[in-house]
Design a protein around this motif. Structure first.
Motif: not given
Length: 303
Positions: A190, A194, A197, A211, A214, A253, A257
């Protein structure tokens, strides 16, 4: 999408197995991996790995697992026949023939044994059940990383039981093996930034799992992720504390994504930091997403 199938034969320990604590999983992204267990022990295949055939049957080299649980295996070359025996059962199978014999009685299979790399390969379920083994099956999905990209994989776990055991004991054995296998699976790294990501997978459930990882690893204590809703096009939905740097990083983040555009992410987070209010939403648009965001809530809708 790679699938890893784990076949667990709950039987007796023989020299061809290793401890499950040392479970070996080839975590490469290419190809298909099959793991075979005897009780809580892993069977090693030196020259021909198990595989899934065109009939969606798990195929295994017959000698290693059957010898591992105490059965004898004989090959009759002139008849292209493999014979396996234990104390009270004799099973005969022929190459490229879907008929097998169990104690002299014919039974039909939906696939056939074959020769592959000079090994006799037979369908797991048929040989196991013919020798008195009860078969069960589980599937586990997981995510892995390959060259900084996330890919999804499956583990199919086929359990085979031969000993009289309480249901609770069987479930505990299954749980122990699954835990040890999961402990040896590859994990994604992780990123704190950001901008780094991982791109979304275009799979609502798998993206939710990413998610969650994360948030579990880096998330602020007040950040809560909720399940997506594909029918509504809701790709991500979360509570967060937009008045803290940690909370805004969580949101950034998850946003990047999907967006893969830090200029847009920074624009959105600048609004949150400078103007955002609880339960008061601002709308942002991209080519692929609609974002509704307040200082405490984030909704990302796919167009």
């Amino acid at each position: 999408m790679k699938k890893i199938i784990i076949v667990s034969l709950f039987l007796l320990l023989m020299p061809t197995v290793v401890l499950a604590e040392d479970v070996q999983i080839a975590a490469s992204i290419e190809g298909e991996e099959l793991l075979v267990f005897v009780d809580d022990k892993q069977v090693n295949f030196p020259d021909q790995e198990p595989f899934i055939d065109e009939n969606n049957r798990t195929m295994i080299p017959v000698r290693f697992p059957t010898e591992a649980f105490g059965a004898e295996v004989d090959w009759v070359q002139e008849e292209q026949k493999v014979v396996t025996k234990n104390q009270d059962r004799e099973v005969k199978m022929w190459i490229d023939n879907n008929i097998m014999e169990v104690n002299g009685e014919e039974q039909e299979m939906d696939t056939t044994p074959i020769i592959k790399n000079d090994r006799t390969v037979v369908p797991t379920r048929f040989i196991a059940e013919a020798l008195g083994v009860d078969v069960d099956y589980e599937r586990v999905s997981y995510i892995a990383e390959d060259d900084s990209e996330i890919v999804s994989d499956n583990i199919g776990i086929v359990f085979n039981f031969t000993e009289d055991q309480l249901e609770s004991e069987i479930e505990q054995l299954k749980e122990d093996i699954m835990t040890k296998v999961k402990d040896n699976l590859p994990e994604i790294e992780v990123p704190e930034d950001p901008a780094d990501a991982h791109p979304a997978l275009d799979d609502y459930n798998l993206d939710y799992e990413v998610d969650k990882k994360y948030i579990d690893e880096l998330g602020h204590e007040d950040t809560t992720l909720h399940e997506p809703n594909e029918l509504q096009g809701l790709s991500a939905y979360m509570f967060y504390d937009g008045w803290t740097e940690e909370g805004r990083q969580d949101a950034a983040r998850i946003l990047n994504r999907r967006l893969q555009d830090m200029d847009k992410v920074n624009e959105i987070m600048d609004y949150v930091e400078n103007e955002g209010m609880p339960q008061t939403f601002e709308r942002f648009e991209t080519d692929s997403y609609t974002i509704r965001i307040a200082s405490d809530l984030l909704y990302i809708y796919e167009k």
